[in-house]
Each structure stands twice: as structure tokens, then as C-alpha cells.
Design a protein around this motif. Structure first.
Motif, PDB file in Angstrom:
ATOM      1  N   LEU A 114       0.824  -1.209   0.000  1.00  0.00           N
ATOM      2  CA  LEU A 114       0.000   0.000   0.000  1.00  0.00           C
ATOM      3  C   LEU A 114       0.859   1.260   0.000  1.00  0.00           C
ATOM      4  N   ALA A 115       1.940   1.263   0.783  1.00  0.00           N
ATOM      5  CA  ALA A 115       2.812   2.443   0.841  1.00  0.00           C
ATOM      6  C   ALA A 115       3.535   2.658  -0.484  1.00  0.00           C
ATOM      7  N   LEU A 116       3.935   1.565  -1.148  1.00  0.00           N
ATOM      8  CA  LEU A 116       4.585   1.691  -2.459  1.00  0.00           C
ATOM      9  C   LEU A 116       3.625   2.288  -3.483  1.00  0.00           C
ATOM     10  N   LEU A 117       2.384   1.826  -3.469  1.00  0.00           N
ATOM     11  CA  LEU A 117       1.389   2.372  -4.391  1.00  0.00           C
ATOM     12  C   LEU A 117       1.117   3.844  -4.071  1.00  0.00           C
ATOM     13  N   ASP A 118       1.074   4.175  -2.773  1.00  0.00           N
ATOM     14  CA  ASP A 118       0.852   5.568  -2.379  1.00  0.00           C
ATOM     15  C   ASP A 118       2.019   6.458  -2.801  1.00  0.00           C
ATOM     16  N   ALA A 119       3.217   5.886  -2.892  1.00  0.00           N
ATOM     17  CA  ALA A 119       4.389   6.660  -3.315  1.00  0.00           C
ATOM     18  C   ALA A 119       4.438   6.845  -4.829  1.00  0.00           C
ATOM     19  N   GLY A 120       3.544   6.185  -5.556  1.00  0.00           N
ATOM     20  CA  GLY A 120       3.549   6.313  -7.014  1.00  0.00           C
ATOM     21  C   GLY A 120       4.370   5.257  -7.719  1.00  0.00           C
ATOM     22  N   VAL A 121       4.780   4.205  -6.988  1.00  0.00           N
ATOM     23  CA  VAL A 121       5.550   3.121  -7.603  1.00  0.00           C
ATOM     24  C   VAL A 121       4.599   2.265  -8.430  1.00  0.00           C
ATOM     25  N   LYS A 122       4.887   2.146  -9.705  1.00  0.00           N
ATOM     26  CA  LYS A 122       4.028   1.367 -10.605  1.00  0.00           C
ATOM     27  C   LYS A 122       4.369  -0.117 -10.461  1.00  0.00           C
ATOM     28  N   MET A 123       3.945  -0.701  -9.335  1.00  0.00           N
ATOM     29  CA  MET A 123       4.228  -2.112  -9.082  1.00  0.00           C
ATOM     30  C   MET A 123       3.656  -2.983 -10.197  1.00  0.00           C
ATOM     31  N   LYS A 124       4.367  -4.072 -10.490  1.00  0.00           N
ATOM     32  CA  LYS A 124       3.854  -5.006 -11.495  1.00  0.00           C
ATOM     33  C   LYS A 124       2.481  -5.525 -11.069  1.00  0.00           C
ATOM     34  N   LYS A 125       2.382  -5.922  -9.782  1.00  0.00           N
ATOM     35  CA  LYS A 125       1.121  -6.397  -9.210  1.00  0.00           C
ATOM     36  C   LYS A 125       1.191  -6.203  -7.694  1.00  0.00           C
ATOM     37  N   PRO A 126       0.048  -5.934  -7.060  1.00  0.00           N
ATOM     38  CA  PRO A 126       0.057  -5.838  -5.593  1.00  0.00           C
ATOM     39  C   PRO A 126       0.264  -7.211  -4.963  1.00  0.00           C
ATOM     40  N   VAL A 127       0.826  -7.216  -3.754  1.00  0.00           N
ATOM     41  CA  VAL A 127       1.157  -8.450  -3.040  1.00  0.00           C
ATOM     42  C   VAL A 127       0.464  -8.431  -1.676  1.00  0.00           C
ATOM     43  N   SER A 128      -0.078  -9.573  -1.274  1.00  0.00           N
ATOM     44  CA  SER A 128      -0.615  -9.723   0.078  1.00  0.00           C
ATOM     45  C   SER A 128       0.023 -10.946   0.719  1.00  0.00           C
ATOM     46  N   GLY A 129      -0.122 -11.062   2.027  1.00  0.00           N
ATOM     47  CA  GLY A 129       0.467 -12.189   2.739  1.00  0.00           C
ATOM     48  C   GLY A 129      -0.426 -12.653   3.866  1.00  0.00           C
ATOM     49  N   ILE A 130      -0.297 -13.923   4.214  1.00  0.00           N
ATOM     50  CA  ILE A 130      -1.109 -14.501   5.287  1.00  0.00           C
ATOM     51  C   ILE A 130      -0.285 -15.565   6.001  1.00  0.00           C
ATOM     52  N   ALA A 131      -0.547 -15.725   7.312  1.00  0.00           N
ATOM     53  CA  ALA A 131       0.126 -16.764   8.095  1.00  0.00           C
ATOM     54  C   ALA A 131      -0.877 -17.855   8.432  1.00  0.00           C
ATOM     55  N   MET A 132      -0.501 -19.091   8.151  1.00  0.00           N
ATOM     56  CA  MET A 132      -1.363 -20.251   8.388  1.00  0.00           C
ATOM     57  C   MET A 132      -0.826 -21.045   9.579  1.00  0.00           C
ATOM     58  N   GLY A 133      -1.765 -21.625  10.349  1.00  0.00           N
ATOM     59  CA  GLY A 133      -1.381 -22.456  11.480  1.00  0.00           C
ATOM     60  C   GLY A 133      -1.960 -23.848  11.349  1.00  0.00           C
ATOM     61  N   LEU A 134      -1.554 -24.724  12.271  1.00  0.00           N
ATOM     62  CA  LEU A 134      -2.012 -26.110  12.250  1.00  0.00           C
ATOM     63  C   LEU A 134      -2.148 -26.615  13.677  1.00  0.00           C
ATOM     64  N   ILE A 135      -3.271 -27.278  13.949  1.00  0.00           N
ATOM     65  CA  ILE A 135      -3.445 -28.037  15.189  1.00  0.00           C
ATOM     66  C   ILE A 135      -3.600 -29.492  14.781  1.00  0.00           C
ATOM     67  N   HIS A 136      -2.663 -30.304  15.247  1.00  0.00           N
ATOM     68  CA  HIS A 136      -2.590 -31.703  14.788  1.00  0.00           C
ATOM     69  C   HIS A 136      -2.701 -32.613  16.000  1.00  0.00           C
ATOM     70  N   ASP A 137      -3.596 -33.600  15.946  1.00  0.00           N
ATOM     71  CA  ASP A 137      -3.777 -34.554  17.041  1.00  0.00           C
ATOM     72  C   ASP A 137      -2.822 -35.722  16.850  1.00  0.00           C
ATOM     73  N   ASP A 138      -1.890 -35.894  17.790  1.00  0.00           N
ATOM     74  CA  ASP A 138      -0.896 -36.967  17.672  1.00  0.00           C
ATOM     75  C   ASP A 138      -1.529 -38.351  17.765  1.00  0.00           C
ATOM     76  N   LYS A 139      -2.703 -38.444  18.441  1.00  0.00           N
ATOM     77  CA  LYS A 139      -3.298 -39.750  18.704  1.00  0.00           C
ATOM     78  C   LYS A 139      -4.389 -40.119  17.709  1.00  0.00           C
ATOM     79  N   SER A 140      -4.671 -39.220  16.765  1.00  0.00           N
ATOM     80  CA  SER A 140      -5.719 -39.503  15.783  1.00  0.00           C
ATOM     81  C   SER A 140      -5.400 -38.736  14.509  1.00  0.00           C
ATOM     82  N   PRO A 141      -6.112 -39.039  13.419  1.00  0.00           N
ATOM     83  CA  PRO A 141      -5.845 -38.309  12.175  1.00  0.00           C
ATOM     84  C   PRO A 141      -6.456 -36.912  12.141  1.00  0.00           C
TER      85      PRO A 141
END
Length: 747
Positions: A449-476
Motif C-alpha cells: 500500500l505504501a509503495l502504491l501511495d508513493a507512485g511506484v508502478k508495481m507489477k502487481k500488488p502483493v498480500s500475505g497470510i500466516a497459516m497455522g495447524l493443530i494436529h492430534d498426535d493420537k488420531s488423524p
């Protein structure tokens, strides 16, 4: 001296050797790892006992590159290696993240892993050998460790996966990943890509893991030959199983109830969890309270972890009440600050990043002077994580390893989307103002967003996300969580960060804390991450549909040009005199680089007039003289036969006395010209043999009416001038008579 060596063959025929028993024998474990002329020494030493009250794994991994490894002197006045560079810190973090989860949970002795680059040829990258070296040192020691592990770099080059590519090969890669794994499980991934698909990323992980299995097998064989398969006995924890059961029985249901409330208030949740533990401690007999408090706190942490995990697996309820695929509320504001060239606030739940962008000239480039990496960097991203962002009351002491690592991930996510011909050096700074989960991904979004606000003609905007996992050791049973909280990261089994555009992934980072994570789970996590990224991209594009049309007034304007290589010296001048003069007279900043195509010139200034003046001066230097063209010149010297005039910078031509005026001048005094006079001249001839220039002033003057060009009399018939000696008759046939006898001719 019992020296044992193992050899590993890479798919392309190159060999890696692991050798122990020769160097650093007083360490608990030490190995040399070689590939070609690149050699690393890895050592590991651990304390005999754990420190009092320590209930965690105090591991420290250091990676150091010696300048002598590449036959170089360190820079600076001291001429010796100093603090770790960002590259060394990042390499050490890659190793640490794979090793740390594999030490036994109850092992708490201070452990130090040191990896030193002692030899390098600049062909093979040493960082992809660091994880192998560290694990091999642990394998030949008696330190308890649930390994071995190894790390490899996998790159896709011309559609093929290459393991541990050379520096030269990496230049052509559209995907580059560092992967760390045991024989059975992938533990760590970090890398950057040019908008690749989720399927391509999984294929790269499979290729890397196949290579790692071979390296793990070699370490197991090495440990067998050394005789280090039996590890030391230790006792770093004294447990009270009755107390553990009592804490669980009395606290679990209450902790589960708090986890099930789904409150979005992080501080309320933590205070409520803490109150349960505090109440239990206060219920203990006063004479036992002090001794049992550390054990209660440790057992209660396990209770809290179990309650949160069971609530997600059994009820489908997360700590803040969201569904597993739900993204926290997001608000965005661009152009937030008036001073920076670009700025934006990105807030997602209780995580907030304020990003700023500064656009600069070539003089603002970052100079890289690492052992094997020398050059400049035109896109910079810095990440700051002050303690107040999590409500901590402590001072901020410089930049930590975590900040370097998170900043590097965001940098890799965005850098490929900067236009290839963008003339500005760009610096993005992300200051985390609130944090509860994935501030690095908030940095990617705020940075876009700041790059676009500065007038940088980005090839494409980028977003990011963090994924988590809860895994049961005793079952699938398992649950994949989108946009994880800090507690879900801490108490969960995976932290998988993915950034990208609408067309593919640009960067990823993954840390796994459990065994047996299948490719099916990874594929589901990647696809769920893609859905989350698209949702965030929708909001980014709604807030900033296109880059700012023009830069802010405070942004320096930059114009670039390309000149022939042979003219670079003329623009710079002796000792930089010419280019410095251009800068002083025009007020612009001028820089020049030699590239393959020629001389790349960058002219920057705050106003157009300064740029135009500098370009005019540069063009005057690099312009080639043309016959018939009129120039404004300066008289540099007066001779008997005419004057020398500088008609272009550093180009003088002869203005003969006969070319000054139409009438005949007896001498130069009659011309009235003096040194320093400004004159208008026409270039009438360029001598093709000598390259000399003939100039004329009279060609620019109207020819007098009735003017007749004087004809030169034939030789021998021309009237003699005053004082001129008479010429004798010309001998017929060119015979000039006998040569004077001046003795024998010298050879």
C-alpha cells in the motif's frame, strides 16, 4: 588420529564430503564439510548441566564467514571481522529453526553451535551446507538430539529442479527455496519465487526432501562408525507426577471454558488464563508454595495448550471465536503521513503495521561487502518491532535477529514486483505498532500500500497470510487455521507464511513443530492460504485501486540516459572534475555506471530546470560534431595564423585567419579576437585522417556585394613581400643538383 569420512553425491555429480576426527577435537562434536573448494567447520558444545531454573532449550547457533576464505581483506579501519552481517544472521536462523524443535523437550543445557566458512571459491553457495554441517557435528557427539537433519537449496532453472545450485545457476532461477528436514519430515522452508503455483511449490519440496534423505543417511552411517549412537544421560527436570495430575484435574475444565468463549480481547484472555494458575498456586500450603510454583507454572502451560488445541479440534472454536478459515477484520488508510514519499497503515485484528516509503537516487544505494556477495542493493526493506507493540515495558535495544529475519521475508515477497526499469532506489520501513500474530505478513500488505501511495508502478500488488495447524498426535484429526494469532503460533504445530499476487506465490516461510506432516496437509494449507490472500488483496485493491498518478512534490525527479562506453571518461573527466562541475553548475545529482550496453547516467534534482541544465551539459559532451553545424564557441588561444576555438566541451577547432572575415586580414590583431571571447562558428571540415576540426566565422557572415575570391598567383610569379628572399629558378625534371657532402649518412 582416527579420521572418518563420508561422501555424498548430488544428482548432478558433484560431491559433498563430511570428515571428523582431524580438527577441533576438544569440542563435543566437530566436522568439516567440503564441496569443491568450499569448506565449513561446524562445532557443537553443550554444558554438562542445565542452569538453575531453566525450563527451555538455551540453544545458540552462529554462522561466520572469514574474509580470508575468499582471499580478501575485511573493510574498515580494523581490517578484521566484526559483528555478524545480515546474511550471516539469516543463515544462522535457518539452521536454528530446524535444530531447535528436535532437542528433547526436557533437555535444558546451554548448547552452542558454531559454523565457520574457512574456504570458498565463489562457485558453490556455502549457506546450503550449514545445516548439514551443524547436524553432522551433533551426530558425531554424545548430545541428545532427535536428528539427523539436513538443509538443501532447491531452485527451478529452465523448468528443472537443481539441488544446491551454483551462484551462476541461481541467476536463471524463477524459484529458490531453502528446505530443512529430517529423513521423515520437512521441518523448515524459506524462499522466494516468481509467482509460482501451489503445485509447483509442493513439487520443489518433494525434490528437496529426496536429496535430504540421502544426506541424513550418510550422517547415520557416520555416527555408527564414530560410535556416537549412544547419547549422554541427563536429568534437567525433576517432576512431580501427582502435582501434574492435580493441576490438570483442577484447572483443565476452567481453561477450556475460557478458550471456548472466543473472546477477541487478547489481554482479557491472558489475564483470565493467568488467574486460574494464580488461584491454584495460592491454594497450595504456604510452606510448599515457593518450591512448587515453578512446577505448577510449567504444568499449567501444558493444560492451557491442551485446552486451546482440544477446543479447536473438538468444537471448531478458536481462541478469538473465528472459524478456521476466517480472516480478522481489516482496516486500511493510505497517505497517512504528510512527510514521507509514501505511507500506509494496515491493521488486521490486533496486528498493526505503519509502513513508509522513501525514494532516492543512486547515491542512496546500499553497498554490499560480504565475503561472497559484493555489489549494491536498490530495494531495501527494514522491519522494526518495538516492545510497546505487545504491551511490554522494556527498552528497545537495537535490531534483533527476529527483526532481520522478518524484514528479509517481506523484502523477498515484494522485490520481484518492483518495475525492472524503476529509476529510484527504494526503502520501505515497517514499524509494528501492535502485534498479535503475523506482523511480517502485515508488513507485506502495508508495504504494498505504501509503495502504491508513493507512485511506484508495481507489477502487481502483493498480500500475505500466516497459516497455522493443530494436529492430534493420537488420531488423524487436524485443523488448518487462517491468519493465526500469536498464541496459536506458540501453542500450535505450524507457522506457514505465504505471500503472493493474484497469479502466484512470491515468497514463503514455514516452521513445523510436529512429526509426520503429510503433503496432503501442506497442499490443503496452501490452497486455504490462497483463499485468504485473495480476500486481503480485494481489500488492498479497494483501498488503493492504482498507484498514485504522480510522485509527491518532495520526491526527487530522475531522468536516465545511455551513452557509448567510450564517452564515459569524457563525462567524468580527470579526477571527476567534469561531472563535479556539471553538478555544481546545474544543482542536480549526476551518477554514471558502466553497464553492458554502455554508460548508464542518472540525473536527479528537485526541479526540472536543474535536470534540464545537467542534461544540456551532458549532451554537449557526448554529442558528436557534425560538418555544417553552427556552434557557440569560446576562443581558447590566439596564434599568428588564427585562433583555436572550443566549440564543444573538450573539443577545439582551428579558426584560420582567412576564415574570420571576408576581407583579408594582415594579422590576428586586426581580427580583434581575444582569449575568452564568445564566437559563433560553423564546422566546415573534419579531417578524416587526423580528426582535426576546421571552423569558420565568415561562413556565417553575408558575402560582400561584388566580392571576388582572391586567386593565388602561380608559384614563382607571386610578388615578393617586404623582406622576402627571392626564390631561384626551379630545376627541370625535379633535379635539385648534387647533395651536399656532409659525410656518410647515419644508419
Amino acid at each position: 588420529m582416527n579420521i572418518i569420512k563420508k561422501t555424498i553425491k548430488l544428482p548432478d555429480g558433484r560431491e559433498i564430503t563430511i570428515e571428523t576426527g582431524k580438527l577441533a577435537k576438544q569440542a563435543d562434536g566437530a566436522v568439516e564439510v567440503r564441496m569443491g573448494n568450499t569448506m565449513l567447520l561446524a562445532t557443537v558444545v553443550t554444558a554438562k548441566e542445565a542452569g538453575e531454573g531453566v525450563d527451555f532449550m538455551p540453544l545458540q547457533v552462529e554462522y561466520k564467514e572469514k574474509f580470508s576464505a575468499a582471499g580478501r581483506f575485511p573493510g574498515g579501519f580494523l581490517k578484521r571481522e566484526g559483528r555478524a552481517s545480515d546474511y550471516e544472521v539469516l543463515t544462522a536462523r535457518l539452521v536454528d529453526r530446524v535444530l531447535r524443535p528436535l532437542f528433547p523437550d526436557n533437555y535444558h543445557a546451554d548448547t552452542f553451535v558454531n559454523i565457520i566458512l574457512f574456504s570458498a571459491d565463489g562457485v558453490d553457495a556455502p549457506d546450503c551446507l550449514a545445516g548439514l554441517a551443524a547436524s553432522a557435528a551433533l551426530a558425531v557427539s554424545d548430545i541428545p538430539f532427535n536428528g539427523p537433519i539436513s538443509e538443501v537449496r532447491v531452485a527451478r532453472i529452465n523448468g528443472e529442479f537443481v539441488i544446491d545450485p551454483t551462484f551462476e545457476q541461481l541467476k536463471n532461477a524463477d524459484m529458490e527455496l531453502m528446505v530443512g528436514a529430517t529423513y521423515d519430515n520437512i521441518m523448515m522452508v524459506e524462499g522466494e519465487m516468481n509467482e509460482v503455483s501451489e503445485a509447483d511449490l509442493l513439487a520443489a519440496l518433494r525434490a528437496a526432501h529426496d536429496a535430504i534423505k540421502v544426506q541424513c543417511k550418510a550422517q547415520l552411517e557416520l555416527a555408527e562408525e564414530v560410535g556416537s549412537t549412544v547419547k549422554r544421560e541427563y536429568c534437567h527436570e525433576v517432576n512431580d507426577e501427582e502435582l501434574r495430575k492435580d493441576v490438570h484435574d483442577k484447572c483443565y475444565d476452567r481453561a477450556y471454558a475460557i478458550a471456548k468463549t472466543g473472546s477477541a480481547d487478547k489481554h482479557w484472555r491472558q489475564d483470565s488464563f493467568d488467574a486460574i494458575c494464580k488461584e491454584y498456586i495460592e491454594s497450595l500450603p504456604e510452606e510448599e508454595r515457593e518450591a512448587k510454583t515453578p512446577l505448577v507454572q510449567r504444568y499449567y502451560h501444558d493444560v492451557e495448550k491442551e485446552a486451546m488445541r482440544r477446543c479447536v479440534l473438538d468444537e471448531g472454536v478458536r481462541l478469538d471465536g473465528r472459524k478456521t478459515t476466517e480472516i480478522r477484520p481489516i482496516w486500511i488508510e493510505t497517505d497517512y503521513l504528510p512527510g514521507p514519499h509514501g505511507s500506509a497503515v494496515f491493521t488486521r485484528g490486533e496486528t498493526q503495521a505503519l509502513a513508509t516509503v522513501t525514494l532516492g537516487t543512486k547515491l542512496d544505494e546500499k553497498i554490499l561487502d560480504d565475503v561472497l556477495n559484493r555489489g549494491t542493493e536498490r530495494f531495501l526493506l527494514h522491519y522494526n518491532f518495538p516492545p510497546f507493540s505487545t504491551g511490554e515495558a522494556k527498552a528497545q535495544r537495537g535490531v534483533g535477529r527476529r527483526e532481520i529475519g522478518h524484514g528479509n521475508l517481506a523484502h523477498r515477497a515484494l522485490k520481484r514486483m518492483i518495475p525492472d526499469d524503476f529509476p529510484y532506489v527504494t526503502r520501505v520501513v515497517s514499524d509494528i505498532l501492535e502485534s498479535n500474530g503475523s506482523s511480517s505478513m502485515a508488513t507485506v500488505c502495508a508495504g504494498t500500500l505504501a509503495l502504491l501511495d508513493a507512485g511506484v508502478k508495481m507489477k502487481k500488488p502483493v498480500s500475505g497470510i500466516a497459516m497455522g495447524l493443530i494436529h492430534d498426535d493420537k488420531s488423524p484429526k487436524y485443523a488448518i487455521l487462517s491468519d493465526i494469532l500469536g498464541d496459536e503460533d506458540h501453542l500450535g504445530d505450524m507457522d506457514f507464511k505465504v505471500t503472493g499476487t493474484r497469479d502466484g506465490i512470491t515468497a514463503t516461510q514455514m516452521d513445523i513443530k510436529c512429526d509426520g506432516l503429510s503433503y496432503e496437509i501442506l497442499e490443503r494449507a496452501l490452497n486455504q492460504a490462497r483463499d485468504g490472500r485473495m480476500h486481503i488483496l480485494d481489500l488492498i485493491e479497494a483501498a488503493m485501486p492504482a498507484p498514485r498518478e504522480d510522485y509527491k512534490p518532495s520526491v526527487p525527479r530522475i531522468v536516465t540516459m545511455l551513452i557509448p562506453k567510450e564517452l564515459i571518461g569524457a563525462v567524468i573527466g580527470p579526477g571527476g572534475k567534469i561531472i563535479q562541475g556539471i553538478q555544481e553548475e546545474s544543482g542536480a545529482t549526476v551518477s554514471i555506471d558502466e553497464i553492458e550496453e554502455g554508460g548508464y547516467i542518472e540525473v536527479a534534482a528537485a526541479n526540472k530546470a536543474s535536470i534540464d541544465k545537467a542534461l544540456e551539459m551532458i549532451n554537449a559532451i557526448v554529442e558528436l560534431p557534425e560538418e555544417g553545424k553552427v556552434y557557440d564557441g569560446t576562443v581558447r588561444s590566439i596564434m599568428d595564423f588564427g585562433a583555436f576555438v572550443e566549440f564543444m566541451p573538450h573539443r577545439d577547432g582551428l579558426l584560420h585567419i582567412s576564415e574570420i572575415a571576408w576581407e583579408r586580414l594582415d594579422d590576428m590583431e586586426a581580427s580583434g579576437l581575444k582569449e575568452g571571447d564568445k564566437v559563433k562558428v560553423k564546422l566546415i571540415e573534419i579531417d578524416k585522417k587526423t580528426g582535426k576540426y576546421r571552423l569558420s566565422m565568415r561562413a556565417l557572415l553575408p558575402k560582400p556585394e561584388g566580392y571576388v575570391e582572391p586567386q593565388r598567383a602561380p608559384r614563382g610569379e607571386r610578388p615578393r613581400r617586404d623582406g622576402e628572399r627571392p626564390r631561384g629558378p626551379r630545376r627541370e625534371g625535379g633535379d635539385r643538383g648534387p647533395r651536399r657532402n656532409n659525410g656518410p649518412r647515419k644508419e
